[in-house]
Write a protein that holds these residues in place. Structure first.
Motif, PDB file in Angstrom:
ATOM      1  N   PRO A 202      12.636  23.412  68.920  1.00 26.62           N
ATOM      2  CA  PRO A 202      12.402  22.655  67.679  1.00 26.62           C
ATOM      3  C   PRO A 202      11.116  23.010  66.941  1.00 26.62           C
ATOM      4  CG  PRO A 202      12.246  21.230  69.621  1.00 26.62           C
ATOM      5  CD  PRO A 202      12.819  22.516  70.090  1.00 26.62           C
ATOM      6  N   ALA A 227      13.199  21.910  63.878  1.00 30.73           N
ATOM      7  CA  ALA A 227      13.395  20.456  63.861  1.00 30.73           C
ATOM      8  C   ALA A 227      13.603  19.944  62.443  1.00 30.73           C
ATOM      9  CB  ALA A 227      12.195  19.760  64.503  1.00 30.73           C
ATOM     10  N   GLU A 228      12.813  20.425  61.494  1.00 23.72           N
ATOM     11  CA  GLU A 228      12.962  20.003  60.097  1.00 23.72           C
ATOM     12  C   GLU A 228      14.315  20.418  59.538  1.00 23.72           C
ATOM     13  OE1 GLU A 228       8.353  20.146  58.495  1.00 23.72           O
ATOM     14  OE2 GLU A 228       9.427  22.020  58.782  1.00 23.72           O
ATOM     15  N   GLN A 229      14.737  21.626  59.876  1.00 23.73           N
ATOM     16  CA  GLN A 229      16.027  22.093  59.374  1.00 23.73           C
ATOM     17  C   GLN A 229      17.178  21.263  59.947  1.00 23.73           C
ATOM     18  OE1 GLN A 229      16.688  24.155  57.057  1.00 23.73           O
ATOM     19  NE2 GLN A 229      15.225  25.847  56.968  1.00 23.73           N
ATOM     20  N   ASN A 230      17.113  20.959  61.242  1.00 23.69           N
ATOM     21  CA  ASN A 230      18.186  20.197  61.876  1.00 23.69           C
ATOM     22  C   ASN A 230      18.342  18.799  61.285  1.00 23.69           C
ATOM     23  OD1 ASN A 230      19.864  21.370  63.980  1.00 23.69           O
ATOM     24  ND2 ASN A 230      17.964  21.832  65.071  1.00 23.69           N
ATOM     25  N   SER A 231      17.256  18.253  60.798  1.00 20.88           N
ATOM     26  CA  SER A 231      17.317  16.871  60.310  1.00 20.88           C
ATOM     27  C   SER A 231      17.483  16.750  58.804  1.00 20.88           C
ATOM     28  CB  SER A 231      16.051  16.107  60.739  1.00 20.88           C
ATOM     29  OG  SER A 231      14.896  16.702  60.169  1.00 20.88           O
ATOM     30  N   THR A 232      17.107  17.803  58.039  1.00 13.62           N
ATOM     31  CA  THR A 232      17.079  17.616  56.582  1.00 13.62           C
ATOM     32  C   THR A 232      17.781  18.706  55.774  1.00 13.62           C
ATOM     33  OG1 THR A 232      14.935  18.744  56.347  1.00 13.62           O
ATOM     34  CG2 THR A 232      14.886  16.365  56.758  1.00 13.62           C
ATOM     35  N   ASN A 233      18.309  19.763  56.387  1.00 16.46           N
ATOM     36  CA  ASN A 233      18.952  20.803  55.595  1.00 16.46           C
ATOM     37  C   ASN A 233      20.146  20.226  54.835  1.00 16.46           C
ATOM     38  OD1 ASN A 233      20.995  23.134  55.118  1.00 16.46           O
ATOM     39  ND2 ASN A 233      19.087  24.181  55.612  1.00 16.46           N
ATOM     40  N   LYS A 237      23.348  20.375  59.378  1.00 15.73           N
ATOM     41  CA  LYS A 237      22.443  19.691  60.294  1.00 15.73           C
ATOM     42  C   LYS A 237      22.993  19.821  61.709  1.00 15.73           C
ATOM     43  CE  LYS A 237      21.013  16.316  56.781  1.00 15.73           C
ATOM     44  NZ  LYS A 237      21.836  16.884  55.685  1.00 15.73           N
ATOM     45  N   HIS A 238      22.358  19.173  62.646  1.00 15.57           N
ATOM     46  CA  HIS A 238      22.750  19.333  64.047  1.00 15.57           C
ATOM     47  C   HIS A 238      24.183  18.879  64.301  1.00 15.57           C
ATOM     48  CE1 HIS A 238      22.528  15.013  65.095  1.00 15.57           C
ATOM     49  NE2 HIS A 238      21.600  14.977  64.151  1.00 15.57           N
ATOM     50  N   ASP A 239      24.701  17.945  63.485  1.00 22.74           N
ATOM     51  CA  ASP A 239      26.037  17.397  63.735  1.00 22.74           C
ATOM     52  C   ASP A 239      27.078  17.861  62.718  1.00 22.74           C
ATOM     53  OD1 ASP A 239      24.934  16.034  61.619  1.00 22.74           O
ATOM     54  OD2 ASP A 239      25.520  14.035  62.305  1.00 22.74           O
TER      55      ASP A 239
END
Length: 297
Positions: A202, A227-233, A237-239
């Motif tokens: 992350p 970490a920023e990309q996973n939460s705000t792209n 995102k991660h899901d």
């Protein structure tokens, strides 16, 4: 032993491209990633302003350039790889190899036919074709080539320390991801490539190939963290599922216009930054397709 490189980010405003010099702090060995030649489409004039900035920094810092790394055959700017290689040879006596992912041959084959480029002009265009997951040294640092197809089939990235240089795969979170509608491109492949990047630790920094800051945002940004990309792209995102992403990407790509320097860039870039051969009259030409109304076809 230093484990993190020294990273210098240079933004070319004309093409909104990030260029990078990455160096081992101890040995001063360095690589250049995705350098830009300046091109004026009105006059068809080529200049070396951006590349000369890199050369000045390299000389001032006492760097020894070991490689010039391309992430892919760009469709929105002309590469300065060939120019930099010649200048470094003239100035320092060293000739760093120009490197790109091994699937560049697929891209060369596609566009050589489209633009009528003789195969001989592509022979030896790149000094080193990189294998997937290939490792090489930069002084005391280890570099890894990661395959990132999707935007183009030849696309790769480079991991150096806790940093990934992502080219045109993922962009900063407010932009999302790159288009996947070029020949050989694939939204599904891009999804898997971006997921590869988002599975890195992350705190890793993802250095992007472009930035197009929206109005009111402060300047271009070179990197964000995993970490920023996973939460705000905004695109992935991660899901995010592959089905969701591919639909979004197909819908968005269908509404995009082609890059302004598409034809000029591809003809130079599949040659590794070399200009077309001279005509019998001594001129160098790029092929630009016409768009004709039915009345003129």
């Amino acid at each position: 032993m230093a484990t993190e490189p020294e990273i210098h980010s240079y933004f070319d405003a004309g093409t909104s491209t990030w260029q990078y010099i990455v160096a081992d702090r101890e040995t001063r060995d360095a690589v250049i990633i995705d350098p830009v030649l300046n091109f004026d489409p009105v006059t068809a004039g080529v200049s070396t302003t951006s590349a000369d900035e890199l050369l000045a920094h390299i000389a001032q810092s006492g760097y020894n350039v070991q490689r010039i790394l391309e992430t892919h055959a760009h469709a929105d700017h002309l590469t300065a790889a060939g120019y930099l290689q010649r200048e470094l040879l003239n100035r320092s006596g060293s000739r760093p190899p120009v490197c790109i992912g091994k699937r560049i041959s697929e891209v060369q084959s596609t566009f050589a036919g489209r633009y009528g480029i003789d195969a001989q002009e592509l022979t030896g265009a790149f000094d080193k074709l990189l294998e997937d997951d290939e490792r090489f040294s930069l002084g005391n640092l280890s570099c890894t080539v990661i395959p990132l197809p999707g935007h183009t089939p030849d696309h790769v990235g480079y991991i150096i320390g806790g940093n990934a240089f992502t080219g045109d795969s993922i962009f900063n979170p407010y932009l999302g991801t790159a288009r996947a509608d070029f020949p050989g491109g694939s939204a599904s492949s891009l999804y898997r490539s971006v997921k590869t990047l988002l599975s890195l630790p992350p705190d890793y920094r993802l250095y992007v190939g472009h930035d197009y800051p929206p109005d009111g945002k402060q300047g271009p940004v070179a990197f964000t963290t995993v970490a920023e990309q996973n939460s705000t792209n905004k695109h992935i995102k991660h899901d995010t599922t592959e089905e969701e992403f591919t639909k979004l990407r197909r819908d968005r790509d269908s509404a995009l216009s082609e890059p302004k320097l598409l034809h000029q860039a591809l003809q130079v870039n599949i040659r590794g930054g070399r200009m077309p051969e001279r005509s019998q009259a001594g001129y160098r030409f790029l092929q630009i397709p016409l768009r004709l109304p039915l009345s003129l076809q």
